[in-house]
Design a protein around this motif. Structure first.
Motif, PDB file in Angstrom:
ATOM      1  N   PHE A 100       0.819  -1.213   0.000  1.00 15.26           N
ATOM      2  CA  PHE A 100       0.000   0.000   0.000  1.00 15.26           C
ATOM      3  C   PHE A 100       0.851   1.260   0.000  1.00 15.26           C
ATOM      4  CE2 PHE A 100      -3.287  -2.788   2.019  1.00 15.26           C
ATOM      5  CZ  PHE A 100      -4.247  -2.633   1.035  1.00 15.26           C
ATOM      6  N   THR A 101       0.347   2.282  -0.685  1.00 18.60           N
ATOM      7  CA  THR A 101       0.944   3.612  -0.667  1.00 18.60           C
ATOM      8  C   THR A 101      -0.167   4.627  -0.444  1.00 18.60           C
ATOM      9  OG1 THR A 101       2.601   2.909  -2.280  1.00 18.60           O
ATOM     10  CG2 THR A 101       2.347   5.274  -1.944  1.00 18.60           C
ATOM     11  N   SER A 102       0.041   5.536   0.492  1.00 16.62           N
ATOM     12  CA  SER A 102      -0.885   6.643   0.707  1.00 16.62           C
ATOM     13  C   SER A 102      -0.575   7.712  -0.333  1.00 16.62           C
ATOM     14  CB  SER A 102      -0.701   7.200   2.131  1.00 16.62           C
ATOM     15  OG  SER A 102      -1.434   8.398   2.297  1.00 16.62           O
ATOM     16  N   VAL A 103      -1.503   7.936  -1.259  1.00 17.00           N
ATOM     17  CA  VAL A 103      -1.226   8.808  -2.402  1.00 17.00           C
ATOM     18  C   VAL A 103      -1.855  10.194  -2.235  1.00 17.00           C
ATOM     19  CG1 VAL A 103      -1.365   9.034  -4.909  1.00 17.00           C
ATOM     20  CG2 VAL A 103      -1.093   6.780  -3.892  1.00 17.00           C
ATOM     21  N   LEU A 104      -3.150  10.245  -1.943  1.00 21.10           N
ATOM     22  CA  LEU A 104      -3.861  11.507  -1.727  1.00 21.10           C
ATOM     23  C   LEU A 104      -4.558  11.445  -0.369  1.00 21.10           C
ATOM     24  CD1 LEU A 104      -5.582  11.966  -5.240  1.00 21.10           C
ATOM     25  CD2 LEU A 104      -3.402  12.950  -4.478  1.00 21.10           C
ATOM     26  N   PRO A 105      -3.812  11.544   0.729  1.00 23.26           N
ATOM     27  CA  PRO A 105      -4.424  11.376   2.055  1.00 23.26           C
ATOM     28  C   PRO A 105      -5.419  12.473   2.422  1.00 23.26           C
ATOM     29  CG  PRO A 105      -2.159  12.099   2.259  1.00 23.26           C
ATOM     30  CD  PRO A 105      -2.364  11.764   0.809  1.00 23.26           C
ATOM     31  N   GLY A 106      -5.332  13.637   1.769  1.00 21.07           N
ATOM     32  CA  GLY A 106      -6.219  14.743   2.118  1.00 21.07           C
ATOM     33  C   GLY A 106      -7.431  14.896   1.225  1.00 21.07           C
ATOM     34  N   GLY A 178       2.385  11.616 -12.438  1.00 24.43           N
ATOM     35  CA  GLY A 178       3.028  10.694 -13.361  1.00 24.43           C
ATOM     36  C   GLY A 178       2.321   9.356 -13.425  1.00 24.43           C
ATOM     37  N   ALA A 179       3.009   8.363 -13.940  1.00 25.03           N
ATOM     38  CA  ALA A 179       2.450   7.021 -14.083  1.00 25.03           C
ATOM     39  C   ALA A 179       2.182   6.419 -12.703  1.00 25.03           C
ATOM     40  CB  ALA A 179       3.410   6.138 -14.872  1.00 25.03           C
ATOM     41  N   PRO A 180       1.207   5.515 -12.606  1.00 25.05           N
ATOM     42  CA  PRO A 180       0.802   4.988 -11.293  1.00 25.05           C
ATOM     43  C   PRO A 180       1.914   4.396 -10.442  1.00 25.05           C
ATOM     44  CG  PRO A 180      -0.845   4.443 -12.917  1.00 25.05           C
ATOM     45  CD  PRO A 180       0.292   5.061 -13.674  1.00 25.05           C
ATOM     46  N   LEU A 181       2.860   3.696 -11.057  1.00 30.36           N
ATOM     47  CA  LEU A 181       3.943   3.122 -10.259  1.00 30.36           C
ATOM     48  C   LEU A 181       4.918   4.190  -9.759  1.00 30.36           C
ATOM     49  CD1 LEU A 181       4.742  -0.176 -12.187  1.00 30.36           C
ATOM     50  CD2 LEU A 181       3.561   0.059  -9.993  1.00 30.36           C
ATOM     51  N   ASP A 182       4.812   5.418 -10.295  1.00 26.12           N
ATOM     52  CA  ASP A 182       5.679   6.510  -9.874  1.00 26.12           C
ATOM     53  C   ASP A 182       5.032   7.421  -8.830  1.00 26.12           C
ATOM     54  OD1 ASP A 182       7.631   5.664 -11.673  1.00 26.12           O
ATOM     55  OD2 ASP A 182       6.809   6.896 -13.301  1.00 26.12           O
ATOM     56  N   TRP A 183       3.758   7.181  -8.506  1.00 31.89           N
ATOM     57  CA  TRP A 183       3.098   8.059  -7.538  1.00 31.89           C
ATOM     58  C   TRP A 183       3.872   8.039  -6.224  1.00 31.89           C
ATOM     59  CZ3 TRP A 183      -2.471   5.751  -8.305  1.00 31.89           C
ATOM     60  CH2 TRP A 183      -2.969   6.153  -9.548  1.00 31.89           C
ATOM     61  N   PRO A 184       4.227   9.203  -5.698  1.00 32.91           N
ATOM     62  CA  PRO A 184       5.003   9.237  -4.450  1.00 32.91           C
ATOM     63  C   PRO A 184       4.148   8.913  -3.228  1.00 32.91           C
ATOM     64  CG  PRO A 184       4.512  11.462  -5.175  1.00 32.91           C
ATOM     65  CD  PRO A 184       4.017  10.541  -6.264  1.00 32.91           C
ATOM     66  N   ASP A 185       4.806   8.444  -2.199  1.00 37.19           N
ATOM     67  CA  ASP A 185       4.145   8.157  -0.933  1.00 37.19           C
ATOM     68  C   ASP A 185       3.958   9.471  -0.181  1.00 37.19           C
ATOM     69  OD1 ASP A 185       3.273   7.297   1.534  1.00 37.19           O
ATOM     70  OD2 ASP A 185       4.801   5.733   1.742  1.00 37.19           O
ATOM     71  N   ALA A 186       2.706   9.863   0.028  1.00 36.89           N
ATOM     72  CA  ALA A 186       2.406  11.111   0.733  1.00 36.89           C
ATOM     73  C   ALA A 186       2.394  10.925   2.250  1.00 36.89           C
ATOM     74  CB  ALA A 186       1.063  11.667   0.260  1.00 36.89           C
ATOM     75  N   GLY A 187       2.541   9.697   2.699  1.00 41.46           N
ATOM     76  CA  GLY A 187       2.637   9.443   4.135  1.00 41.46           C
ATOM     77  C   GLY A 187       1.315   9.573   4.867  1.00 41.46           C
ATOM     78  N   GLU A 188       1.419   9.650   6.173  1.00 44.11           N
ATOM     79  CA  GLU A 188       0.239   9.638   7.040  1.00 44.11           C
ATOM     80  C   GLU A 188      -0.177  11.019   7.526  1.00 44.11           C
ATOM     81  OE1 GLU A 188       0.512   6.714  10.225  1.00 44.11           O
ATOM     82  OE2 GLU A 188       2.247   5.834   9.227  1.00 44.11           O
ATOM     83  N   ARG A 189       0.673  12.014   7.348  1.00 45.26           N
ATOM     84  CA  ARG A 189       0.462  13.302   7.997  1.00 45.26           C
ATOM     85  C   ARG A 189      -0.898  13.927   7.687  1.00 45.26           C
ATOM     86  NH1 ARG A 189       4.145  18.142   6.160  1.00 45.26           N
ATOM     87  NH2 ARG A 189       2.629  18.014   4.470  1.00 45.26           N
TER      88      ARG A 189
END
Length: 197
Positions: A100-106, A178-189
């Motif tokens: 799992f990656t948190s992409v758009l937490p907000g 960018g491409a889905p595998l490049d989406w950065p981890d936005a974390g939990e904040r």
């Protein structure tokens, strides 16, 4: 199986109570906690789904892989795994391999369906990365069709009337990443205080 409950939120995204899911979605739906998940395989394809034609809210629209509502006291990962199993029929071996990656937490949105039903959600967006060619057996009560799409085709869906309103809003934020595998981890904040990661 008991009545599914949603977590109600205040303006600060703190939990302020619960309510039955089915009875809560109407023309004055209260603000509540949800999530969206994009399942991406290791080749970069995205699982795109069409909601079942007899679903009460937004039937037949095309959207991301799955969505749902964390239950009271349920953390986000557990809720997403539950929906990947119940909605998409992913087996235990597949679920054990999900990353799992948190992409758009907000992310949050409000949308009105043709029948006047409102969605009003704080809706963190996650990516679930899975091995290519893993089995998916959609639950027909939830999903009419599920297809693996290229990212280019996902972007084209935004301009079509069949796309869900939340898909359009999410893609406006996801496309610049960018491409889905490049989406950065936005974390939990920026996750809402009402849910744990």
């Amino acid at each position: 199986m008991g009545v599914e409950e949603i977590v109600l939120l205040n303006a600060d995204d703190e939990a302020v109570g619960t309510a039955p899911k089915g009875a809560s979605h109407h023309r004055d739906t209260p603000y509540h906690l949800a999530f969206s998940c994009y399942v991406v395989d290791t080749e970069g394809r995205v699982l795109i789904t069409q909601r079942a034609l007899d679903k009460r809210t937004f039937p037949g629209v095309w959207t991301g892989s799955c969505c749902g509502h964390p239950g009271p006291g349920e953390n986000l990962r557990t809720a997403v795994l539950r929906r990947l199993r119940d909605e998409l029929g992913m087996d235990e071996a597949s679920l054990a391999s999900v990353s799992f990656t948190s992409v758009l937490p907000g992310f949050q949105y409000r949308a009105v369906a043709e029948d006047g039903t409102v969605e009003n959600e704080r809706c963190p967006v996650l990516r679930a990365t899975v091995p290519a060619n893993g089995p998916v057996r959609p639950n027909p009560e939830e999903v009419e069709r599920a297809e693996w799409w290229t990212w280019e085709r996902c972007l084209e869906l935004v301009d079509r009337p069949q796309a869900s309103p939340w898909y359009r809003l999410q893609l406006a934020e996801l496309a610049p990443l960018g491409a889905p595998l490049d989406w950065p981890d936005a974390g939990e904040r920026d996750l809402p205080p009402a849910v744990r990661w």
